[in-house]
Design a protein around this motif. Structure first.
Motif, PDB file in Angstrom:
ATOM      1  N   SER A  29      44.670 -12.171  12.368  1.00 29.06           N
ATOM      2  CA  SER A  29      45.046 -13.171  10.935  1.00 29.06           C
ATOM      3  C   SER A  29      44.029 -14.640  12.139  1.00 29.06           C
ATOM      4  CB  SER A  29      46.300 -13.692  11.569  1.00 29.06           C
ATOM      5  OG  SER A  29      47.081 -14.081  12.762  1.00 29.06           O
ATOM      6  N   GLY A  30      43.896 -14.636  13.536  1.00 27.14           N
ATOM      7  CA  GLY A  30      43.258 -15.492  14.172  1.00 27.14           C
ATOM      8  C   GLY A  30      41.635 -15.961  14.247  1.00 27.14           C
ATOM      9  N   THR A  31      41.027 -14.107  13.695  1.00 23.66           N
ATOM     10  CA  THR A  31      39.678 -14.128  14.449  1.00 23.66           C
ATOM     11  C   THR A  31      39.410 -13.308  13.224  1.00 23.66           C
ATOM     12  OG1 THR A  31      40.193 -12.513  15.802  1.00 23.66           O
ATOM     13  CG2 THR A  31      39.945 -14.837  16.634  1.00 23.66           C
ATOM     14  N   ASP A  32      40.019 -12.714  12.500  1.00 20.71           N
ATOM     15  CA  ASP A  32      39.029 -11.360  11.659  1.00 20.71           C
ATOM     16  C   ASP A  32      39.362 -11.758  10.381  1.00 20.71           C
ATOM     17  OD1 ASP A  32      40.527  -8.907  13.248  1.00 20.71           O
ATOM     18  OD2 ASP A  32      39.002  -9.772  13.814  1.00 20.71           O
ATOM     19  N   THR A  33      38.481 -11.049  10.337  1.00 19.20           N
ATOM     20  CA  THR A  33      38.139 -11.440   8.156  1.00 19.20           C
ATOM     21  C   THR A  33      37.543 -10.046   7.359  1.00 19.20           C
ATOM     22  OG1 THR A  33      36.189 -12.681   6.911  1.00 19.20           O
ATOM     23  CG2 THR A  33      35.169 -11.446   8.471  1.00 19.20           C
ATOM     24  N   VAL A  34      38.042  -9.930   6.091  1.00 15.86           N
ATOM     25  CA  VAL A  34      37.741  -9.054   5.823  1.00 15.86           C
ATOM     26  C   VAL A  34      37.547  -9.716   4.220  1.00 15.86           C
ATOM     27  CG1 VAL A  34      39.296  -7.207   4.050  1.00 15.86           C
ATOM     28  CG2 VAL A  34      39.916  -7.742   5.937  1.00 15.86           C
ATOM     29  N   GLY A  35      35.900  -8.439   4.084  1.00 15.67           N
ATOM     30  CA  GLY A  35      35.137  -8.616   2.482  1.00 15.67           C
ATOM     31  C   GLY A  35      35.281  -7.057   1.889  1.00 15.67           C
ATOM     32  N   TRP A  36      34.834  -7.653   0.981  1.00 14.97           N
ATOM     33  CA  TRP A  36      34.569  -6.077  -0.305  1.00 14.97           C
ATOM     34  C   TRP A  36      33.395  -5.909  -1.105  1.00 14.97           C
ATOM     35  CZ3 TRP A  36      38.511  -3.061  -2.149  1.00 14.97           C
ATOM     36  CH2 TRP A  36      40.251  -3.505  -1.220  1.00 14.97           C
ATOM     37  N   PHE A  37      32.751  -5.324  -0.891  1.00 14.76           N
ATOM     38  CA  PHE A  37      31.460  -4.798  -1.417  1.00 14.76           C
ATOM     39  C   PHE A  37      31.913  -3.338  -2.955  1.00 14.76           C
ATOM     40  CE2 PHE A  37      28.643  -6.656   1.715  1.00 14.76           C
ATOM     41  CZ  PHE A  37      29.559  -7.035   2.981  1.00 14.76           C
ATOM     42  N   ARG A  38      30.600  -3.577  -3.062  1.00 22.67           N
ATOM     43  CA  ARG A  38      30.248  -2.288  -4.185  1.00 22.67           C
ATOM     44  C   ARG A  38      29.114  -1.966  -4.151  1.00 22.67           C
ATOM     45  NH1 ARG A  38      30.863  -6.005  -9.163  1.00 22.67           N
ATOM     46  NH2 ARG A  38      29.786  -6.760  -9.528  1.00 22.67           N
ATOM     47  N   GLN A  39      29.494  -0.367  -4.724  1.00 24.05           N
ATOM     48  CA  GLN A  39      27.606   0.561  -4.786  1.00 24.05           C
ATOM     49  C   GLN A  39      27.521   1.102  -6.116  1.00 24.05           C
ATOM     50  OE1 GLN A  39      26.839   2.796  -1.932  1.00 24.05           O
ATOM     51  NE2 GLN A  39      24.609   2.512  -2.581  1.00 24.05           N
ATOM     52  N   ALA A  40      27.161   0.726  -6.759  1.00 23.73           N
ATOM     53  CA  ALA A  40      26.926   1.343  -8.463  1.00 23.73           C
ATOM     54  C   ALA A  40      25.860   2.158  -7.829  1.00 23.73           C
ATOM     55  CB  ALA A  40      26.910   0.529  -9.769  1.00 23.73           C
ATOM     56  N   PRO A  88      31.881  -3.455 -18.422  1.00 18.41           N
ATOM     57  CA  PRO A  88      30.882  -1.897 -17.635  1.00 18.41           C
ATOM     58  C   PRO A  88      29.755  -2.064 -16.592  1.00 18.41           C
ATOM     59  CG  PRO A  88      31.201  -2.231 -20.222  1.00 18.41           C
ATOM     60  CD  PRO A  88      31.710  -3.358 -20.169  1.00 18.41           C
ATOM     61  N   ASP A  89      29.576  -3.322 -16.363  1.00 16.99           N
ATOM     62  CA  ASP A  89      28.665  -3.444 -15.126  1.00 16.99           C
ATOM     63  C   ASP A  89      29.708  -3.357 -13.594  1.00 16.99           C
ATOM     64  OD1 ASP A  89      26.456  -5.416 -16.526  1.00 16.99           O
ATOM     65  OD2 ASP A  89      26.106  -3.080 -16.389  1.00 16.99           O
ATOM     66  N   ASP A  90      30.279  -3.717 -13.803  1.00 21.25           N
ATOM     67  CA  ASP A  90      31.488  -3.526 -12.625  1.00 21.25           C
ATOM     68  C   ASP A  90      31.334  -2.117 -12.431  1.00 21.25           C
ATOM     69  OD1 ASP A  90      33.396  -6.742 -14.165  1.00 21.25           O
ATOM     70  OD2 ASP A  90      31.013  -6.885 -12.817  1.00 21.25           O
ATOM     71  N   THR A  91      31.217  -1.182 -12.946  1.00 19.17           N
ATOM     72  CA  THR A  91      31.872  -0.269 -12.865  1.00 19.17           C
ATOM     73  C   THR A  91      30.811   0.446 -11.495  1.00 19.17           C
ATOM     74  OG1 THR A  91      32.077   1.283 -14.557  1.00 19.17           O
ATOM     75  CG2 THR A  91      30.983   1.989 -13.310  1.00 19.17           C
ATOM     76  N   ALA A  92      31.790   0.291 -10.464  1.00 19.55           N
ATOM     77  CA  ALA A  92      30.691   1.422  -8.867  1.00 19.55           C
ATOM     78  C   ALA A  92      31.636   1.695  -7.936  1.00 19.55           C
ATOM     79  CB  ALA A  92      30.533  -0.524  -8.035  1.00 19.55           C
ATOM     80  N   VAL A  93      31.613   2.139  -6.941  1.00 17.19           N
ATOM     81  CA  VAL A  93      32.738   2.323  -5.629  1.00 17.19           C
ATOM     82  C   VAL A  93      32.563   1.013  -4.782  1.00 17.19           C
ATOM     83  CG1 VAL A  93      33.491   3.605  -3.564  1.00 17.19           C
ATOM     84  CG2 VAL A  93      32.170   4.922  -5.987  1.00 17.19           C
ATOM     85  N   TYR A  94      34.393   0.545  -4.994  1.00 13.51           N
ATOM     86  CA  TYR A  94      34.470  -0.673  -4.376  1.00 13.51           C
ATOM     87  C   TYR A  94      34.396  -0.201  -2.704  1.00 13.51           C
ATOM     88  CZ  TYR A  94      33.832  -3.627  -8.472  1.00 13.51           C
ATOM     89  OH  TYR A  94      33.744  -3.306  -9.597  1.00 13.51           O
ATOM     90  N   TYR A  95      34.235  -0.466  -1.526  1.00 17.19           N
ATOM     91  CA  TYR A  95      34.648  -1.140   0.101  1.00 17.19           C
ATOM     92  C   TYR A  95      34.896  -1.811   0.403  1.00 17.19           C
ATOM     93  CZ  TYR A  95      31.398   2.974  -0.314  1.00 17.19           C
ATOM     94  OH  TYR A  95      30.902   4.159  -1.163  1.00 17.19           O
ATOM     95  N   CYS A  96      35.957  -2.144   1.310  1.00 16.23           N
ATOM     96  CA  CYS A  96      36.597  -3.304   2.037  1.00 16.23           C
ATOM     97  C   CYS A  96      35.538  -3.113   3.301  1.00 16.23           C
ATOM     98  CB  CYS A  96      37.504  -3.238   1.863  1.00 16.23           C
ATOM     99  SG  CYS A  96      39.079  -2.155   2.462  1.00 16.23           S
ATOM    100  N   ALA A  97      35.777  -4.030   4.109  1.00 19.21           N
ATOM    101  CA  ALA A  97      35.000  -4.237   5.321  1.00 19.21           C
ATOM    102  C   ALA A  97      35.709  -5.406   5.812  1.00 19.21           C
ATOM    103  CB  ALA A  97      33.678  -4.131   5.560  1.00 19.21           C
TER     104      ALA A  97
END
Length: 128
Positions: A29-40, A88-97
């Motif tokens: 919790s002091g050093t790591d980050t999480v992001g979200w991505f998507r791919q349509a 509808p443009d939000d349709t995609a596979v969503y990934y976290c990283a």
């Protein structure tokens, strides 16, 4: 090795909401980050949002600002993406990283290269 599992995707009508979850196996919790991505389909992967763990600063793609909210529960090692007013443009596979806070600040939250670990993705489909 860190493992990330996304959940919460599904089919929703335009204007509806979904909450995605990203559960991690290890998280500092002091050093790591999480992001979200998507791919349509037929499109390149797109960064959406990131939260840094030390200050809980939130970063957003302009097109989702005001509609999506990223939060984290460090005790549960889970990051959430609340998605409202879906289109509808939000349709995609969503990934976290998962990556490091310092890299977000040095290279930018939207740089996919700073994320070391990725989940398998969850499908979000928004019908019109």
């Amino acid at each position: 090795e860190v493992q990330l599992v996304e959940s919460g995707g599904g089919l929703v009508q335009a204007g509806g909401s979904l909450r995605l979850s990203c559960a991690g196996s290890e998280f500092d919790s002091g050093t790591d980050t999480v992001g979200w991505f998507r791919q349509a389909p037929g499109k390149e992967r797109e960064w959406i949002s990131t939260i840094t763990s030390d200050d809980h600063r939130q970063y957003y793609l302009d097109s989702v600002k005001g509609r999506f909210i990223i939060t984290s529960d460090d005790a549960k090692i889970t990051v959430y993406l609340q998605m409202n007013s879906l289109k509808p443009d939000d349709t995609a596979v969503y990934y976290c990283a998962q990556g490091r806070n310092w890299a977000v600040r040095h290279y930018g939250a939207d740089d996919a290269r700073i994320y070391d670990y990725w989940g398998q993705g969850t499908q979000v489909t928004v019908s019109s």
